[in-house]
Design a protein around this motif. Structure first.
Motif, PDB file in Angstrom:
ATOM      1  N   LEU B 119      -8.875   6.304  -5.970  1.00 47.63           N
ATOM      2  CA  LEU B 119      -8.553   5.425  -7.090  1.00 47.63           C
ATOM      3  C   LEU B 119      -9.529   4.253  -7.118  1.00 47.63           C
ATOM      4  O   LEU B 119      -9.998   3.807  -6.067  1.00 47.63           O
ATOM      5  CB  LEU B 119      -7.125   4.909  -6.891  1.00 47.63           C
ATOM      6  CG  LEU B 119      -6.316   4.555  -8.119  1.00 47.63           C
ATOM      7  CD1 LEU B 119      -6.139   5.760  -9.028  1.00 47.63           C
ATOM      8  CD2 LEU B 119      -4.955   4.049  -7.691  1.00 47.63           C
ATOM      9  N   THR B 120      -9.819   3.743  -8.300  1.00 48.77           N
ATOM     10  CA  THR B 120     -10.717   2.605  -8.438  1.00 48.77           C
ATOM     11  C   THR B 120      -9.890   1.331  -8.621  1.00 48.77           C
ATOM     12  O   THR B 120      -8.937   1.308  -9.399  1.00 48.77           O
ATOM     13  CB  THR B 120     -11.629   2.802  -9.669  1.00 48.77           C
ATOM     14  OG1 THR B 120     -12.251   4.079  -9.548  1.00 48.77           O
ATOM     15  CG2 THR B 120     -12.676   1.720  -9.762  1.00 48.77           C
ATOM     16  N   MET B 121     -10.252   0.305  -7.892  1.00 48.24           N
ATOM     17  CA  MET B 121      -9.577  -0.992  -8.034  1.00 48.24           C
ATOM     18  C   MET B 121      -9.861  -1.556  -9.428  1.00 48.24           C
ATOM     19  O   MET B 121     -11.005  -1.496  -9.894  1.00 48.24           O
ATOM     20  CB  MET B 121     -10.121  -1.942  -6.963  1.00 48.24           C
ATOM     21  CG  MET B 121      -9.432  -3.294  -6.905  1.00 48.24           C
ATOM     22  SD  MET B 121     -10.152  -4.262  -5.516  1.00 48.24           S
ATOM     23  CE  MET B 121      -9.249  -5.799  -5.681  1.00 48.24           C
ATOM     24  N   PRO B 122      -8.852  -2.092 -10.102  1.00 52.91           N
ATOM     25  CA  PRO B 122      -9.109  -2.666 -11.431  1.00 52.91           C
ATOM     26  C   PRO B 122     -10.112  -3.819 -11.333  1.00 52.91           C
ATOM     27  O   PRO B 122     -10.083  -4.601 -10.375  1.00 52.91           O
ATOM     28  CB  PRO B 122      -7.738  -3.196 -11.879  1.00 52.91           C
ATOM     29  CG  PRO B 122      -6.734  -2.542 -10.989  1.00 52.91           C
ATOM     30  CD  PRO B 122      -7.437  -2.223  -9.703  1.00 52.91           C
ATOM     31  N   ALA B 123     -10.990  -3.915 -12.321  1.00 47.94           N
ATOM     32  CA  ALA B 123     -11.921  -5.045 -12.380  1.00 47.94           C
ATOM     33  C   ALA B 123     -11.118  -6.313 -12.666  1.00 47.94           C
ATOM     34  O   ALA B 123     -10.227  -6.311 -13.510  1.00 47.94           O
ATOM     35  CB  ALA B 123     -12.946  -4.805 -13.483  1.00 47.94           C
ATOM     36  N   ALA B 124     -11.411  -7.375 -11.954  1.00 46.12           N
ATOM     37  CA  ALA B 124     -10.655  -8.621 -12.136  1.00 46.12           C
ATOM     38  C   ALA B 124     -11.496  -9.797 -11.671  1.00 46.12           C
ATOM     39  O   ALA B 124     -12.193  -9.698 -10.657  1.00 46.12           O
ATOM     40  CB  ALA B 124      -9.357  -8.566 -11.325  1.00 46.12           C
ATOM     41  N   PRO B 125     -11.439 -10.925 -12.389  1.00 47.20           N
ATOM     42  CA  PRO B 125     -12.062 -12.146 -11.866  1.00 47.20           C
ATOM     43  C   PRO B 125     -11.365 -12.565 -10.575  1.00 47.20           C
ATOM     44  O   PRO B 125     -10.246 -12.121 -10.298  1.00 47.20           O
ATOM     45  CB  PRO B 125     -11.785 -13.196 -12.963  1.00 47.20           C
ATOM     46  CG  PRO B 125     -11.232 -12.457 -14.133  1.00 47.20           C
ATOM     47  CD  PRO B 125     -10.688 -11.154 -13.626  1.00 47.20           C
ATOM     48  N   HIS B 215      -0.092   2.584   2.672  1.00 43.85           N
ATOM     49  CA  HIS B 215      -1.385   3.115   3.124  1.00 43.85           C
ATOM     50  C   HIS B 215      -2.017   2.214   4.184  1.00 43.85           C
ATOM     51  O   HIS B 215      -2.886   2.656   4.928  1.00 43.85           O
ATOM     52  CB  HIS B 215      -2.336   3.253   1.932  1.00 43.85           C
ATOM     53  CG  HIS B 215      -1.800   4.129   0.839  1.00 43.85           C
ATOM     54  ND1 HIS B 215      -1.625   5.479   1.006  1.00 43.85           N
ATOM     55  CD2 HIS B 215      -1.362   3.856  -0.420  1.00 43.85           C
ATOM     56  CE1 HIS B 215      -1.121   6.002  -0.111  1.00 43.85           C
ATOM     57  NE2 HIS B 215      -0.951   5.039  -0.984  1.00 43.85           N
ATOM     58  N   ALA B 216      -1.638   0.956   4.225  1.00 44.88           N
ATOM     59  CA  ALA B 216      -2.255  -0.010   5.131  1.00 44.88           C
ATOM     60  C   ALA B 216      -1.643   0.058   6.520  1.00 44.88           C
ATOM     61  O   ALA B 216      -0.448   0.314   6.678  1.00 44.88           O
ATOM     62  CB  ALA B 216      -2.078  -1.424   4.580  1.00 44.88           C
ATOM     63  N   THR B 217      -2.456  -0.186   7.513  1.00 41.25           N
ATOM     64  CA  THR B 217      -1.958  -0.381   8.873  1.00 41.25           C
ATOM     65  C   THR B 217      -1.621  -1.868   9.056  1.00 41.25           C
ATOM     66  O   THR B 217      -2.011  -2.715   8.247  1.00 41.25           O
ATOM     67  CB  THR B 217      -3.029   0.006   9.896  1.00 41.25           C
ATOM     68  OG1 THR B 217      -4.168  -0.837   9.685  1.00 41.25           O
ATOM     69  CG2 THR B 217      -3.447   1.461   9.743  1.00 41.25           C
ATOM     70  N   TRP B 250      -3.710  -3.949  -4.049  1.00 44.52           N
ATOM     71  CA  TRP B 250      -5.051  -3.904  -3.461  1.00 44.52           C
ATOM     72  C   TRP B 250      -5.359  -5.212  -2.742  1.00 44.52           C
ATOM     73  O   TRP B 250      -5.020  -6.286  -3.240  1.00 44.52           O
ATOM     74  CB  TRP B 250      -6.105  -3.753  -4.562  1.00 44.52           C
ATOM     75  CG  TRP B 250      -6.018  -2.504  -5.373  1.00 44.52           C
ATOM     76  CD1 TRP B 250      -5.181  -2.281  -6.424  1.00 44.52           C
ATOM     77  CD2 TRP B 250      -6.806  -1.311  -5.217  1.00 44.52           C
ATOM     78  NE1 TRP B 250      -5.405  -1.018  -6.935  1.00 44.52           N
ATOM     79  CE2 TRP B 250      -6.402  -0.408  -6.211  1.00 44.52           C
ATOM     80  CE3 TRP B 250      -7.818  -0.940  -4.327  1.00 44.52           C
ATOM     81  CZ2 TRP B 250      -6.968   0.856  -6.340  1.00 44.52           C
ATOM     82  CZ3 TRP B 250      -8.383   0.318  -4.459  1.00 44.52           C
ATOM     83  CH2 TRP B 250      -7.956   1.206  -5.456  1.00 44.52           C
ATOM     84  N   SER B 251      -6.059  -5.119  -1.616  1.00 44.04           N
ATOM     85  CA  SER B 251      -6.610  -6.332  -1.016  1.00 44.04           C
ATOM     86  C   SER B 251      -7.862  -6.741  -1.808  1.00 44.04           C
ATOM     87  O   SER B 251      -8.453  -5.928  -2.519  1.00 44.04           O
ATOM     88  CB  SER B 251      -6.980  -6.088   0.444  1.00 44.04           C
ATOM     89  OG  SER B 251      -8.104  -5.228   0.512  1.00 44.04           O
ATOM     90  N   ARG B 252      -8.250  -7.982  -1.670  1.00 40.80           N
ATOM     91  CA  ARG B 252      -9.395  -8.490  -2.419  1.00 40.80           C
ATOM     92  C   ARG B 252     -10.665  -7.685  -2.125  1.00 40.80           C
ATOM     93  O   ARG B 252     -11.514  -7.529  -2.997  1.00 40.80           O
ATOM     94  CB  ARG B 252      -9.616  -9.971  -2.059  1.00 40.80           C
ATOM     95  CG  ARG B 252     -10.592 -10.686  -2.951  1.00 40.80           C
ATOM     96  CD  ARG B 252     -10.980 -12.039  -2.350  1.00 40.80           C
ATOM     97  NE  ARG B 252      -9.887 -13.011  -2.381  1.00 40.80           N
ATOM     98  CZ  ARG B 252      -9.949 -14.184  -3.052  1.00 40.80           C
ATOM     99  NH1 ARG B 252     -11.017 -14.493  -3.757  1.00 40.80           N
ATOM    100  NH2 ARG B 252      -8.941 -15.021  -2.984  1.00 40.80           N
ATOM    101  N   ASP B 253     -10.772  -7.174  -0.912  1.00 42.16           N
ATOM    102  CA  ASP B 253     -11.978  -6.411  -0.566  1.00 42.16           C
ATOM    103  C   ASP B 253     -11.848  -4.923  -0.880  1.00 42.16           C
ATOM    104  O   ASP B 253     -12.656  -4.111  -0.411  1.00 42.16           O
ATOM    105  CB  ASP B 253     -12.372  -6.646   0.895  1.00 42.16           C
ATOM    106  CG  ASP B 253     -11.320  -6.119   1.873  1.00 42.16           C
ATOM    107  OD1 ASP B 253     -10.287  -5.588   1.425  1.00 42.16           O
ATOM    108  OD2 ASP B 253     -11.532  -6.232   3.091  1.00 42.16           O
ATOM    109  N   GLY B 254     -10.853  -4.541  -1.694  1.00 40.00           N
ATOM    110  CA  GLY B 254     -10.817  -3.196  -2.240  1.00 40.00           C
ATOM    111  C   GLY B 254     -10.101  -2.159  -1.405  1.00 40.00           C
ATOM    112  O   GLY B 254     -10.329  -0.964  -1.571  1.00 40.00           O
ATOM    113  N   SER B 255      -9.206  -2.595  -0.532  1.00 40.56           N
ATOM    114  CA  SER B 255      -8.401  -1.644   0.235  1.00 40.56           C
ATOM    115  C   SER B 255      -7.067  -1.427  -0.504  1.00 40.56           C
ATOM    116  O   SER B 255      -6.362  -2.384  -0.833  1.00 40.56           O
ATOM    117  CB  SER B 255      -8.174  -2.198   1.640  1.00 40.56           C
ATOM    118  OG  SER B 255      -7.309  -1.362   2.365  1.00 40.56           O
TER     119      SER B 255
END
Lengths: 268, 268
Positions: B119-125, B215-217, B250-255
């Motif tokens: 999946l692609t993270m949504p584009a966001a400021p 999904h995250a540890t 999503w985390s800010r770094d795309g996880s």
């Protein structure tokens, strides 16, 4: 006069439960998977348990099935408990005193409201214009489905890796059987593990938890009858032994019948 | 010397359970919703029950919470039962002998495997470049979240209908609090009902069933710390009193930390 009695459809044979408390059922070789029965058949059986309960209210809205351990070939028991207002149910499938499968379900009646489908049905040729191409013959349960892949057929020996996990496939029972809530439930689980497609090979994989949301009414299922349903499934993330799968089932005329999600373990 | 003891974060206060069997908790006015507590807080509390159980194995993989009836302000009891191998759990939240909420959860350990996020993270400021804009002040629980909408803010008086149900929003606890599994669970439910956005107005609506896949540890959550998380949610189909919602965090770094689904009733 000789009375000719048709044997029940294999799906109905597998759904059959003895009366009594707890209810008893039996795995059928026709719906065997690599280990134990096809998970979709187990989920369908749990829906049937509530459907035939005299106190259930309405039709299925949401179902979650947790596959806690393997189901051995043979007899099993299913207990059901009403948690609240004949709508909220808890179920357990037990063998030899051990819970193999647990589930919760929400049933209810529906009323007319504003309605809209936001999702777009995948573009697909008619099933009649596609070759019948299912899963390999050694996957017994899949022989009960007529499958016609639009994209993402199960990988062969030289398929290689695939950058996307989407499979889109027309599916119906074979022999043909009119769609109902148990068979719709089973069809949400006909997608082989997405990791096979991504990696281009088979590996150990199995559903941990499956959730189905039912958007169709009984009348809408009746209108589908024994026609093919278009299923599409994909994963969002594969990580550290697990991936998710999101799936949708559409009628040929573009009605979104059910959406479904599952978490799947894999061992590469 | 005067010892200054900071009061617990409101989220931790709401998570607090007395020891004993059954465990007892109490709704907190800080996490009140229109009727009863914020459903995300209830789901978080159920995760905490397992986390603090001496026999649990690993971290959450899948959670399903069924909201069977309203939770009254005040005390509640939670019972938990291990169904299998310290991984499969069943929980009930009870008030005055009535089940208000039931849940199943799958916990487990994870091991290193092939991994990919499709999946692609949504584009966001960045959240710092967006105004803090949450839900209306009368929704008490939402005052505990710093929200910065990228799209799909809650409709105002003259918003009118919207052709799509997507909201994308940066969210973190306020006061800031390091992310953990309970707070991640709660954040999967911070999206106001999608039907409000589509119809441009409020109406009666509530979650019937919520499922979260983790999904995250724990290490990945630690790395997020108290940073904003990007949430996005949309519906697929609205029909006859119910709609579904699919959400991702999503985390800010795309996880991709978690994916989540819910079935919501509405009355228009």
């Amino acid at each position: 006069m000789t009375e000719i009695v048709a044997p029940p459809h294999p799906f109905d044979a597998a759904l059959t439960l003895t009366s009594g408390e707890p209810l008893k059922g039996r795995t059928q070789p026709e719906y065997a998977n690599m280990v134990g029965p096809f998970g979709g058949m187990t989920a369908a059986t749990l829906v049937r348990v509530i459907e035939q309960h005299p106190d259930r209210l309405g039709n299925p809205l949401a179902l979650t099935v947790n596959y806690a351990g393997p189901i051995a070939d043979g007899e099993f028991e299913i207990t059901s408990r009403i948690l609240r207002t004949n709508q909220h149910w808890q179920l357990e499938l037990v063998q030899d005193g051990t819970v193999t499968t647990s589930a919760t379900a929400v049933f209810g009646t529906r009323r007319d409201t504003w309605a809209d489908t936001e999702l777009t049905m995948p573009a697909a040729p008619d099933p009649e214009d596609l070759p019948a191409q299912g899963l390999p013959d050694f996957i017994a349960w899949a022989r009960n489905y007529d499958m016609r892949f639009v994209e993402g057929a199960i990988p062969g020996q030289d398929s290689g890796e695939c950058p996307e996990s989407t499979s889109t496939v027309w599916v119906r029972d074979t022999p043909a059987r009119p769609l109902d809530f148990p068979s719709l439930t089973a069809m949400t689980d006909v997608f082989y593990p997405r990791v096979f497609l991504r990696r281009g090979r088979y590996m150990a994989a199995g559903t941990v938890s499956l959730t189905v949301y039912f958007h169709a009414t009984a009348e809408q299922l009746d209108a589908v009858g024994a026609d093919h349903v278009l299923g599409t499934a994909r994963a969002h993330r594969f990580t550290r032994g697990y991936f998710d799968q999101a799936a949708q089932l559409w009628s040929r005329d573009g009605s979104l019948l059910a959406t479904s999600h599952q978490l799947v373990y894999f061992k590469d």
